[in-house]
Design a protein around this motif. Structure first.
Motif, PDB file in Angstrom:
ATOM      1  N   ASN A 177     -29.334 -16.484   7.793  1.00 25.92           N
ATOM      2  CA  ASN A 177     -29.259 -17.003   6.424  1.00 25.92           C
ATOM      3  C   ASN A 177     -30.522 -17.668   5.908  1.00 25.92           C
ATOM      4  N   VAL A 178     -31.670 -17.220   6.339  1.00 22.40           N
ATOM      5  CA  VAL A 178     -32.888 -17.910   5.912  1.00 22.40           C
ATOM      6  C   VAL A 178     -33.211 -17.644   4.429  1.00 22.40           C
ATOM      7  N   ILE A 179     -32.508 -16.636   3.824  1.00 19.58           N
ATOM      8  CA  ILE A 179     -32.650 -16.352   2.394  1.00 19.58           C
ATOM      9  C   ILE A 179     -31.406 -16.817   1.639  1.00 19.58           C
ATOM     10  N   CYS A 180     -30.212 -16.431   2.170  1.00 18.41           N
ATOM     11  CA  CYS A 180     -28.962 -16.774   1.463  1.00 18.41           C
ATOM     12  C   CYS A 180     -27.917 -17.270   2.466  1.00 18.41           C
ATOM     13  N   PRO A 181     -27.504 -18.517   2.395  1.00 21.45           N
ATOM     14  CA  PRO A 181     -27.813 -19.560   1.415  1.00 21.45           C
ATOM     15  C   PRO A 181     -29.253 -20.064   1.442  1.00 21.45           C
ATOM     16  N   GLY A 182     -30.002 -19.826   2.503  1.00 25.39           N
ATOM     17  CA  GLY A 182     -31.394 -20.273   2.554  1.00 25.39           C
ATOM     18  C   GLY A 182     -31.571 -21.533   3.379  1.00 25.39           C
ATOM     19  N   THR A 183     -32.724 -21.565   4.054  1.00 21.12           N
ATOM     20  CA  THR A 183     -33.060 -22.744   4.882  1.00 21.12           C
ATOM     21  C   THR A 183     -34.541 -23.056   4.643  1.00 21.12           C
ATOM     22  N   PRO A 184     -34.887 -23.481   3.424  1.00 21.96           N
ATOM     23  CA  PRO A 184     -36.305 -23.622   3.049  1.00 21.96           C
ATOM     24  C   PRO A 184     -37.121 -24.575   3.916  1.00 21.96           C
ATOM     25  N   ASP A 185     -36.549 -25.713   4.251  1.00 24.32           N
ATOM     26  CA  ASP A 185     -37.343 -26.676   5.044  1.00 24.32           C
ATOM     27  C   ASP A 185     -37.590 -26.133   6.457  1.00 24.32           C
ATOM     28  N   TYR A 186     -36.581 -25.443   7.018  1.00 25.61           N
ATOM     29  CA  TYR A 186     -36.736 -24.852   8.364  1.00 25.61           C
ATOM     30  C   TYR A 186     -37.818 -23.777   8.332  1.00 25.61           C
ATOM     31  N   LEU A 187     -37.727 -22.875   7.318  1.00 22.60           N
ATOM     32  CA  LEU A 187     -38.695 -21.768   7.221  1.00 22.60           C
ATOM     33  C   LEU A 187     -40.114 -22.306   7.082  1.00 22.60           C
ATOM     34  N   GLU A 188     -40.288 -23.305   6.201  1.00 21.83           N
ATOM     35  CA  GLU A 188     -41.616 -23.878   5.964  1.00 21.83           C
ATOM     36  C   GLU A 188     -42.191 -24.437   7.263  1.00 21.83           C
ATOM     37  N   TYR A 189     -41.335 -25.152   8.006  1.00 22.12           N
ATOM     38  CA  TYR A 189     -41.791 -25.757   9.267  1.00 22.12           C
ATOM     39  C   TYR A 189     -42.152 -24.700  10.299  1.00 22.12           C
ATOM     40  N   ILE A 190     -41.225 -23.791  10.516  1.00 22.60           N
ATOM     41  CA  ILE A 190     -41.360 -22.859  11.641  1.00 22.60           C
ATOM     42  C   ILE A 190     -42.495 -21.851  11.401  1.00 22.60           C
ATOM     43  N   ARG A 191     -42.695 -21.488  10.103  1.00 20.97           N
ATOM     44  CA  ARG A 191     -43.733 -20.510   9.793  1.00 20.97           C
ATOM     45  C   ARG A 191     -45.142 -21.123   9.795  1.00 20.97           C
ATOM     46  N   ASN A 192     -45.217 -22.449   9.630  1.00 22.24           N
ATOM     47  CA  ASN A 192     -46.522 -23.126   9.572  1.00 22.24           C
ATOM     48  C   ASN A 192     -46.865 -23.846  10.866  1.00 22.24           C
ATOM     49  N   SER A 193     -45.902 -23.896  11.793  1.00 26.64           N
ATOM     50  CA  SER A 193     -46.167 -24.622  13.042  1.00 26.64           C
ATOM     51  C   SER A 193     -46.925 -23.735  14.027  1.00 26.64           C
ATOM     52  N   LYS A 251     -35.685  -8.502   7.426  1.00 35.79           N
ATOM     53  CA  LYS A 251     -34.989  -8.388   6.139  1.00 35.79           C
ATOM     54  C   LYS A 251     -33.688  -7.647   6.339  1.00 35.79           C
ATOM     55  N   SER A 252     -32.619  -8.157   5.698  1.00 40.48           N
ATOM     56  CA  SER A 252     -31.312  -7.509   5.802  1.00 40.48           C
ATOM     57  C   SER A 252     -30.498  -7.879   4.561  1.00 40.48           C
ATOM     58  N   HIS A 253     -29.192  -7.977   4.728  1.00 43.22           N
ATOM     59  CA  HIS A 253     -28.322  -8.328   3.607  1.00 43.22           C
ATOM     60  C   HIS A 253     -27.285  -9.333   4.047  1.00 43.22           C
ATOM     61  N   LEU A 254     -26.855 -10.159   3.118  1.00 43.22           N
ATOM     62  CA  LEU A 254     -25.754 -11.085   3.358  1.00 43.22           C
ATOM     63  C   LEU A 254     -24.546 -10.278   3.824  1.00 43.22           C
ATOM     64  N   GLU A 255     -23.901 -10.764   4.857  1.00 40.33           N
ATOM     65  CA  GLU A 255     -22.769 -10.030   5.441  1.00 40.33           C
ATOM     66  C   GLU A 255     -21.811  -9.511   4.372  1.00 40.33           C
ATOM     67  N   TYR A 256     -21.478  -8.233   4.537  1.00 38.59           N
ATOM     68  CA  TYR A 256     -20.455  -7.571   3.711  1.00 38.59           C
ATOM     69  C   TYR A 256     -20.839  -7.503   2.242  1.00 38.59           C
ATOM     70  N   THR A 257     -22.131  -7.675   1.906  1.00 38.23           N
ATOM     71  CA  THR A 257     -22.557  -7.597   0.501  1.00 38.23           C
ATOM     72  C   THR A 257     -23.908  -6.869   0.408  1.00 38.23           C
ATOM     73  N   LYS A 258     -24.386  -6.688  -0.842  1.00 37.34           N
ATOM     74  CA  LYS A 258     -25.688  -6.067  -1.081  1.00 37.34           C
ATOM     75  C   LYS A 258     -26.757  -7.116  -1.396  1.00 37.34           C
ATOM     76  N   VAL A 259     -26.348  -8.382  -1.305  1.00 40.04           N
ATOM     77  CA  VAL A 259     -27.282  -9.489  -1.597  1.00 40.04           C
ATOM     78  C   VAL A 259     -28.318  -9.574  -0.479  1.00 40.04           C
ATOM     79  N   GLU A 260     -29.589  -9.838  -0.832  1.00 46.56           N
ATOM     80  CA  GLU A 260     -30.576  -9.952   0.245  1.00 46.56           C
ATOM     81  C   GLU A 260     -30.350 -11.201   1.082  1.00 46.56           C
TER      82      GLU A 260
END
Ligand code: LU1
Ligand code: MG
Length: 214
Positions: A170-186, A195-204
């Motif tokens: 769920n790093v896009i939906c619902p999203g984990t912005p603070d985690y992504l920022e930390y982990i990608r810059n550390s 890249k994939s889709h939210l379970e059972y939907t077409k949402v990214e």
């Protein structure tokens, strides 16, 4: 009295899946969530990415944060080598009760230790309570604002070693912005976005795989 969604999901497993066949349990849940009632399981599309990462790591020790109904617990445990251990944390007792039955239906209770409680309380006790030195693989799928604090806590408790793989849902939906920022810059992690889709939907949506550098 009204049944809950996890109770209805368990009913679908008991009705449509074969005891001792993890694959049939996953199929029953995915069909239920596709045709009857959406639920926040990682699902089959992201689940295939999860499978490939677990198979690549071939972990002896696994930590899952956020069991919910046990879908990803079953998915991961079904791929583990014989003496591997999966510890999964769930603080909602109703969800834990359902997950225990889903895991048992799949016949995977010997590989799984479901611990009822909050990740922040249990992460510091992993070594003394379960004889864990470090985890080979961690699947993050609990409250999205807990990914970052719990990752920092695992670092502080010495539960990560050079090569430990964290996989976050769920790093896009619902999203984990603070985690992504930390982990990608550390400099302490090498990260890759699947890249994939939210379970059972077409949402990214997508999974972030991060390798601890020690
Ligand atoms: C801190 C802590 N310790 C132990 N267990 C914890 C915990 N925080 C949550 N938990 C347990 O994990 C589970 C929580 C998972 C949180 N996951 C979610 O909120 C979640 C939400 C969505 C979603 C996406 C779009 C929408 F429109 C609606 C929902 C999709 C997902 O894949 C999710 O994992 C159940 C909870 O009791
Ligand atoms: Mg999720």
């Amino acid at each position: 009295t009204q049944s809950t969604r996890p109770q209805r999901l368990l009913g679908a497993v008991q009705k449509n899946a074969t005891r001792g066949q993890p694959h049939s349990v996953l199929k029953a849940i995915d069909q239920f969530c596709t045709h009857t009632e959406w639920a926040m399981n990682v699902g089959d599309e992201k689940g295939c990415i999860l499978d490939s990462v677990v198979s690549e790591v071939n972990p002896a020790t696994v930590l899952e944060l956020g069991t919910y109904c046990g879908y990803s617990t079953v998915r991961i445990a079904s791929l583990l080598p014989p003496h591997a251990k999966l510890i999964t944390l769930e603080f909602n007792p109703d969800f834990a009760a359902i997950a225990r039955q889903v895991i048992a239906w799949a016949g995977l209770e010997d590989k799984v230790q479901l611990v009822e409680g909050a990740s922040g309380d249990w992460i510091p006790k992993m070594k003394e309570q379960f004889g864990i030195t470090t985890f080979d693989f961690v699947f993050l799928d609990h409250w999205k604002d807990r990914y970052l604090p719990d990752t920092k806590l695992m670092e502080e408790c010495g539960l990560l070693r050079k090569g430990t793989v964290l996989l976050a849902d769920n790093v896009i939906c619902p999203g984990t912005p603070d985690y992504l920022e930390y982990i990608r810059n550390s400099p302490r992690y090498k990260s890759q976005y699947f890249k994939s889709h939210l379970e059972y939907t077409k949402v990214e949506d997508g999974l972030e795989k991060s390798v601890f550098q020690g």
